[in-house]
Scaffold this active site. Structure first.
Site, PDB file in Angstrom:
ATOM      1  CG  ASP A 100      49.027  34.093  41.360  1.00  0.00           C
ATOM      2  OD1 ASP A 100      49.413  32.979  41.746  1.00  0.00           O
ATOM      3  OD2 ASP A 100      48.695  35.001  42.134  1.00  0.00           O
ATOM      4  CG  ASP A 146      48.055  44.957  47.842  1.00  0.00           C
ATOM      5  OD1 ASP A 146      47.565  43.795  47.881  1.00  0.00           O
ATOM      6  OD2 ASP A 146      48.794  45.325  46.912  1.00  0.00           O
ATOM      7  CG  HIS A 182      47.342  40.967  46.005  1.00  0.00           C
ATOM      8  ND1 HIS A 182      48.489  41.603  46.418  1.00  0.00           N
ATOM      9  CD2 HIS A 182      47.602  39.645  46.148  1.00  0.00           C
ATOM     10  CE1 HIS A 182      49.386  40.712  46.794  1.00  0.00           C
ATOM     11  NE2 HIS A 182      48.870  39.510  46.639  1.00  0.00           N
ATOM     12  CD  GLU A 239      49.400  43.935  43.493  1.00  0.00           C
ATOM     13  OE1 GLU A 239      48.679  43.984  44.508  1.00  0.00           O
ATOM     14  OE2 GLU A 239      50.612  43.625  43.533  1.00  0.00           O
TER      15      GLU A 239
HETATM   16  C1  GLP Z   1      50.928  36.313  46.600  1.00  0.00           C
HETATM   17  C2  GLP Z   1      49.930  35.458  45.827  1.00  0.00           C
HETATM   18  C3  GLP Z   1      48.542  35.543  46.422  1.00  0.00           C
HETATM   19  C4  GLP Z   1      48.600  35.357  47.924  1.00  0.00           C
HETATM   20  C5  GLP Z   1      49.435  36.460  48.523  1.00  0.00           C
HETATM   21  C6  GLP Z   1      49.504  36.404  50.031  1.00  0.00           C
HETATM   22  O1  GLP Z   1      50.957  37.632  46.203  1.00  0.00           O
HETATM   23  N1  GLP Z   1      49.885  35.819  44.464  1.00  0.00           N
HETATM   24  O2  GLP Z   1      47.720  34.558  45.822  1.00  0.00           O
HETATM   25  O3  GLP Z   1      47.305  35.364  48.464  1.00  0.00           O
HETATM   26  O4  GLP Z   1      50.740  36.303  48.006  1.00  0.00           O
HETATM   27  O5  GLP Z   1      50.639  35.745  50.448  1.00  0.00           O
HETATM   28  P1  GLP Z   1      50.854  35.119  51.879  1.00  0.00           P
HETATM   29  O6  GLP Z   1      49.900  34.001  51.977  1.00  0.00           O
HETATM   30  O7  GLP Z   1      52.261  34.655  51.860  1.00  0.00           O
HETATM   31  O8  GLP Z   1      50.587  36.198  52.859  1.00  0.00           O
END
Ligand code: GLP
Length: 259
Positions: free
Chosen positions: A67, A136, A138, A143
């Site tokens: 993404d 959440d 995702h 989402e």
């Molecule tokens: C972002 C990314 C996700 C990732 C998520 C969790 O939203 N788009 O791919 O898994 O963050 O982030 P973190 O690893 O910092 O908890």
């Protein structure tokens, strides 16, 4: 689905690094799906270390990131393009031309999404997709409520994700509201997947996603339907799972013939 529980993020990253190194040794032109966020950072350090210490070459690898934020230039320190260069691409011998990240500045976003899907297909498909998980549920930026069959497209971030990701920006108002993300269906097309989660803040969502019902309200739960998924979590992220002892028993007694 295999749930691997290890004491620390570093130990999880070490197993993750081995899984990827073994794939590349078997298939030097493997296609990797990559993730951002804080979770994959120890994995990327591990890969850089394997490259430096063991000479593992990434020169024939192709990558696709999950993404990107819409509206951030690639040289913005919070863009995922910038992140990937800093955390991995600049530390290994990958050819930047073989790395793909959705272009959040594309004039025609819809076409960018279609071309991204096409590029994944033309590469032969993703051999191994690395995933984190949002609090959440995702995956990528899919989402809660995302279609479980969705393809690469524009998404609006939830308030919770904006709040979670605000820590990377100077203030919450700077977090983009929109992104391009591979769809849940795109992610599920990968031949295999490894999802990492660390820390107590992920404990509740990990148990919902992997011991609860499959639901579009917890997009990561769809991985229960994939035949080749590993969930690698530290003790803290595993703490809400009800079958911890069994998962540890399975991992400790893996027969040699199982990779
Ligand atoms: C972002 C990314 C996700 C990732 C998520 C969790 O939203 N788009 O791919 O898994 O963050 O982030 P973190 O690893 O910092 O908890």
């Amino acid at each position: 689905m295999e749930i691997v529980i290890l004491p620390t993020p570093e130990e999880c990253a070490s197993i993750g690094g081995r899984i990827i190194a073994n794939l590349i040794k078997r298939k030097s032109d493997a296609v990797l799906g990559l993730a951002t966020g804080s979770t994959p950072i120890p994995l990327y350090s591990e890969l850089a270390k394997i490259h430096k210490d063991e000479g593992l070459s990434f020169s024939k690898i192709t990558t696709f990131n999950l993404d990107e934020y819409i509206g951030l230039p690639g040289d913005h320190p919070c863009s995922y393009q910038f992140f990937m260069k800093e955390e991995l691409f600049d530390k290994i011998d990958i050819s930047l031309g073989s790395t793909h990240i959705p272009n959040g500045e594309a004039e025609d976003i819809e076409n960018e999404c279609l071309e991204y899907e096409q590029a994944i297909k033309s590469s032969g498909g993703i051999d191994l997709q690395v995933l984190g998980i949002g609090s959440d549920g995702h995956i990528g930026f899919n989402e809660p409520g995302s279609s479980l069959g969705s393809r690469t497209r524009i998404k609006t971030l939830t308030g919770k994700t904006i709040e979670d990701n605000a820590r990377f920006f100077d203030n919450p108002s700077q977090v983009p509201r929109h992104c391009i993300t591979m769809g849940v269906g795109t992610i599920m097309d990968s031949a295999s997947l490894v999802l990492f989660a660390f820390g107590e803040s992920k404990a509740e969502i990990i148990s919902k996603a992997f011991e609860g019902p499959v639901s579009a309200m917890v997009p990561a739960s769809v991985l229960q339907l994939h035949p080749k998924v590993r969930v690698i979590v530290d003790d803290a992220a595993a703490s809400n799972l009800s079958n911890i002892d069994y998962y540890k028993e399975v991992y400790a007694n893996k027969p040699d013939w199982q990779e």
